[in-house]
Design a protein around this motif. Structure first.
Motif, PDB file in Angstrom:
ATOM      1  N   PRO A   1       0.867  -1.257  -0.123  1.00 23.04           N
ATOM      2  CA  PRO A   1      -0.015   0.101   0.056  1.00 23.04           C
ATOM      3  C   PRO A   1       0.750   1.351  -0.029  1.00 23.04           C
ATOM      4  CG  PRO A   1       0.087  -1.065   2.006  1.00 23.04           C
ATOM      5  CD  PRO A   1       0.817  -2.015   1.267  1.00 23.04           C
ATOM      6  N   ARG A   2       0.344   2.260  -0.595  1.00 25.53           N
ATOM      7  CA  ARG A   2       1.251   3.480  -0.623  1.00 25.53           C
ATOM      8  C   ARG A   2       0.443   4.362   0.304  1.00 25.53           C
ATOM      9  NH1 ARG A   2       0.675   5.592  -6.680  1.00 25.53           N
ATOM     10  NH2 ARG A   2       2.508   6.783  -6.235  1.00 25.53           N
ATOM     11  N   PRO A   3       1.624   4.993   0.917  1.00 21.88           N
ATOM     12  CA  PRO A   3       0.907   6.299   2.003  1.00 21.88           C
ATOM     13  C   PRO A   3       0.317   7.254   1.191  1.00 21.88           C
ATOM     14  CG  PRO A   3       3.208   6.368   1.493  1.00 21.88           C
ATOM     15  CD  PRO A   3       2.840   5.195   1.067  1.00 21.88           C
ATOM     16  N   ALA A   4      -0.760   7.992   1.782  1.00 23.35           N
ATOM     17  CA  ALA A   4      -1.388   9.017   1.223  1.00 23.35           C
ATOM     18  C   ALA A   4      -0.497  10.132   1.294  1.00 23.35           C
ATOM     19  CB  ALA A   4      -2.644   9.403   2.315  1.00 23.35           C
ATOM     20  N   PRO A   5      -0.627  10.997   0.352  1.00 24.00           N
ATOM     21  CA  PRO A   5       0.146  12.253   0.069  1.00 24.00           C
ATOM     22  C   PRO A   5      -0.170  13.135   1.483  1.00 24.00           C
ATOM     23  CG  PRO A   5      -1.336  12.174  -1.695  1.00 24.00           C
ATOM     24  CD  PRO A   5      -1.534  10.982  -0.993  1.00 24.00           C
ATOM     25  N   LEU A   6       0.913  14.062   1.675  1.00 23.86           N
ATOM     26  CA  LEU A   6       0.651  15.001   2.645  1.00 23.86           C
ATOM     27  C   LEU A   6      -0.170  16.349   1.878  1.00 23.86           C
ATOM     28  CD1 LEU A   6       4.059  15.208   4.332  1.00 23.86           C
ATOM     29  CD2 LEU A   6       1.973  14.048   5.198  1.00 23.86           C
ATOM     30  N   ASP A   7      -1.049  16.832   2.629  1.00 21.96           N
ATOM     31  CA  ASP A   7      -1.807  18.059   2.163  1.00 21.96           C
ATOM     32  C   ASP A   7      -1.626  19.116   3.107  1.00 21.96           C
ATOM     33  OD1 ASP A   7      -3.137  19.676   0.193  1.00 21.96           O
ATOM     34  OD2 ASP A   7      -4.971  18.605   0.563  1.00 21.96           O
ATOM     35  N   PRO A   8      -0.725  19.615   3.645  1.00 19.37           N
ATOM     36  CA  PRO A   8      -0.677  20.442   4.787  1.00 19.37           C
ATOM     37  C   PRO A   8      -1.096  21.838   4.265  1.00 19.37           C
ATOM     38  CG  PRO A   8       1.464  20.325   4.098  1.00 19.37           C
ATOM     39  CD  PRO A   8       0.783  19.454   3.249  1.00 19.37           C
ATOM     40  N   PRO A   9      -1.685  22.796   5.175  1.00 19.96           N
ATOM     41  CA  PRO A   9      -1.860  24.089   4.807  1.00 19.96           C
ATOM     42  C   PRO A   9      -0.833  24.937   4.329  1.00 19.96           C
ATOM     43  CG  PRO A   9      -2.624  23.470   7.154  1.00 19.96           C
ATOM     44  CD  PRO A   9      -1.655  22.379   6.652  1.00 19.96           C
TER      45      PRO A   9
END
Length: 101
Positions: free
Chosen positions: A25-33
């Protein structure tokens, strides 16, 4: 040395190949503010402009700091738009995700 080559190996795939081929499984990409990062960059260029201007630094340095400050303004506005659409992007990719405000 030939027994270490992946071309001559048979059996299980290499662990690195397993990651590349997607069997794990691939980790979810980061989406920081992004607004805080953009504002920090604009503030850094503003401080650098003030310091270079007050200390009598070469004219080119002052111009670079001014350019960074001026380019940071549309960059900050772009990041505001990016952050505003975060809920919509997450709803499309992760329907179970809810933002509680």
């Amino acid at each position: 040395m030939s027994d270490l080559s992946p071309a001559t190996r048979t059996g299980d795939p290499l662990p690195a190949l397993t990651v590349v081929t997607g069997t794990k499984p691939r980790p979810a990409p980061l989406d920081p503010p992004m607004i805080p990062f953009a504002l920090a960059g604009v503030a850094a260029f503003a401080i650098a402009l003030l310091v270079t201007w007050l200390t009598g630094a070469p004219k080119e340095w002052v111009e670079v700091c001014l350019a960074g400050l001026l380019w940071g303004i549309p960059g900050t506005l772009t990041m505001a738009l990016h952050d505003r659409n975060r809920k919509r992007r997450r709803a499309l990719t992760h329907p179970e995700f809810r933002v509680i405000e």
